[in-house]
Design an enzyme around this catalytic site. Sequence first.
Site, mmCIF file in Angstrom:
data_model
loop_
_atom_site.group_PDB
_atom_site.id
_atom_site.type_symbol
_atom_site.label_atom_id
_atom_site.label_comp_id
_atom_site.label_asym_id
_atom_site.label_seq_id
_atom_site.Cartn_x
_atom_site.Cartn_y
_atom_site.Cartn_z
ATOM 1 N N ARG A 70 0.813 -1.218 0.000
ATOM 2 C CA ARG A 70 0.000 0.000 0.000
ATOM 3 C C ARG A 70 0.846 1.268 0.000
ATOM 4 O O ARG A 70 0.383 2.341 -0.403
ATOM 5 C CB ARG A 70 -0.999 -0.040 1.157
ATOM 6 C CG ARG A 70 -2.118 -1.030 0.885
ATOM 7 C CD ARG A 70 -2.939 -1.346 2.099
ATOM 8 N NE ARG A 70 -2.561 -2.584 2.722
ATOM 9 C CZ ARG A 70 -2.812 -2.884 3.984
ATOM 10 N NH1 ARG A 70 -3.410 -2.014 4.754
ATOM 11 N NH2 ARG A 70 -2.455 -4.054 4.467
ATOM 12 N N GLU A 107 1.364 -6.886 12.700
ATOM 13 C CA GLU A 107 0.206 -7.124 13.569
ATOM 14 C C GLU A 107 -0.338 -8.529 13.364
ATOM 15 O O GLU A 107 -0.869 -9.138 14.287
ATOM 16 C CB GLU A 107 -0.884 -6.080 13.293
ATOM 17 C CG GLU A 107 -1.887 -5.940 14.426
ATOM 18 C CD GLU A 107 -3.060 -5.024 14.079
ATOM 19 O OE1 GLU A 107 -3.126 -4.474 12.974
ATOM 20 O OE2 GLU A 107 -3.933 -4.901 14.954
HETATM 21 O O1 LIG Z 1 3.109 -1.359 11.619
HETATM 22 P P1 LIG Z 1 2.974 -2.787 11.171
HETATM 23 O O2 LIG Z 1 2.486 -3.696 12.252
HETATM 24 O O3 LIG Z 1 4.211 -3.288 10.520
HETATM 25 O O4 LIG Z 1 1.817 -2.830 10.081
HETATM 26 C C1 LIG Z 1 1.691 -1.913 9.050
HETATM 27 C C2 LIG Z 1 1.878 -2.548 7.713
HETATM 28 O O5 LIG Z 1 0.921 -3.604 7.523
HETATM 29 C C3 LIG Z 1 0.285 -3.434 6.267
HETATM 30 O O6 LIG Z 1 1.001 -4.059 5.237
HETATM 31 P P2 LIG Z 1 1.021 -5.631 5.007
HETATM 32 O O7 LIG Z 1 2.331 -6.167 5.498
HETATM 33 O O8 LIG Z 1 -0.239 -6.243 5.520
HETATM 34 O O9 LIG Z 1 1.131 -5.738 3.441
HETATM 35 P P3 LIG Z 1 0.171 -5.364 2.213
HETATM 36 O O10 LIG Z 1 0.223 -3.862 2.066
HETATM 37 O O11 LIG Z 1 0.842 -6.086 1.103
HETATM 38 O O12 LIG Z 1 -1.217 -5.850 2.500
HETATM 39 C C4 LIG Z 1 0.310 -1.943 6.070
HETATM 40 O O13 LIG Z 1 0.116 -1.579 4.717
HETATM 41 C C5 LIG Z 1 1.658 -1.547 6.600
HETATM 42 O O14 LIG Z 1 2.682 -1.678 5.623
HETATM 43 N N1 LIG Z 2 -5.431 -3.335 11.349
HETATM 44 C C1 LIG Z 2 -4.833 -3.103 10.166
HETATM 45 N N2 LIG Z 2 -5.560 -2.680 9.116
HETATM 46 C C2 LIG Z 2 -4.975 -2.457 7.926
HETATM 47 N N3 LIG Z 2 -3.671 -2.606 7.714
HETATM 48 C C3 LIG Z 2 -2.925 -3.016 8.736
HETATM 49 N N4 LIG Z 2 -1.605 -3.257 8.837
HETATM 50 C C4 LIG Z 2 -1.347 -3.671 10.089
HETATM 51 N N5 LIG Z 2 -2.452 -3.688 10.830
HETATM 52 C C5 LIG Z 2 -3.455 -3.284 10.000
#
Ligand SMILES: O=P(O)(O)OC[C@H]1O[C@H](OP(=O)(O)OP(=O)(O)O)[C@H](O)[C@@H]1O
Ligand SMILES: Nc1ncnc2[nH]cnc12
Length: 182
Positions: A70, A107
Amino acid sequence: MSAVERGGQALDRLIVDVADYPQPGIVFKDITPVLADHDALVAVVGGLATAGRDADGAVHVDKVVGMEARGFILGPPVALDLGVGFVPVRKAGKLPREAHAVTYALEYGEATLELHRDAVRPGERVLLVDDVLATGGTAAATRDLVERCGGVVVAVAVLLELTFLPGRDAVAGVPVTALRPV
Ligand SMILES: O=P(O)(O)OC[C@H]1O[C@H](OP(=O)(O)OP(=O)(O)O)[C@H](O)[C@@H]1O
Ligand SMILES: Nc1ncnc2[nH]cnc12
């Protein structure tokens, strides 16, 4: 009220909570409706870009780095707004050339992020852009990657900060701009 102000006000309505996704107990913040709303998108990009400027409006970063996936959506328009380049941090195994790698917890699981070794030059000042700051694992791992290249992360900008998690602590010493702390 300007279109950008309207867009900013609409954010809370446009960020959708999805219970128990991707696993039980997680409330997933779906930002895709924000992306689909032009005024909200303009407000978000402009808001995130403020983290790359000082109080006089001067740009104080050399690169925007965005994390897969994202951060790839929000990072490039922020880089264009600031007049600097964009660098992607990718999940493991996707970058074709020599890369640094860091494994971290988030998370809802664990992941490895990679950054081309020459993508950030020594001494470059970096703004990290992502949609969500949760545990901060992603941002901390990315900071680690940037530092391995010799760069310095001077600011973090996110649309959403989950304030019940210690994301800011994970990037201690770096100012965090969160457009919507929740
Ligand atoms: O602060 P954190 O606990 O590290 O979480 C935040 C991250 O989690 C999500 O990405 P994700 O790894 O789910 O990947 P995605 O964007 O490919 O769905 C979000 O877009 C952040 O990059
Ligand atoms: N709760 C949440 N929703 C969307 N993106 C996330 N990345 C980590 N935690 C998330």
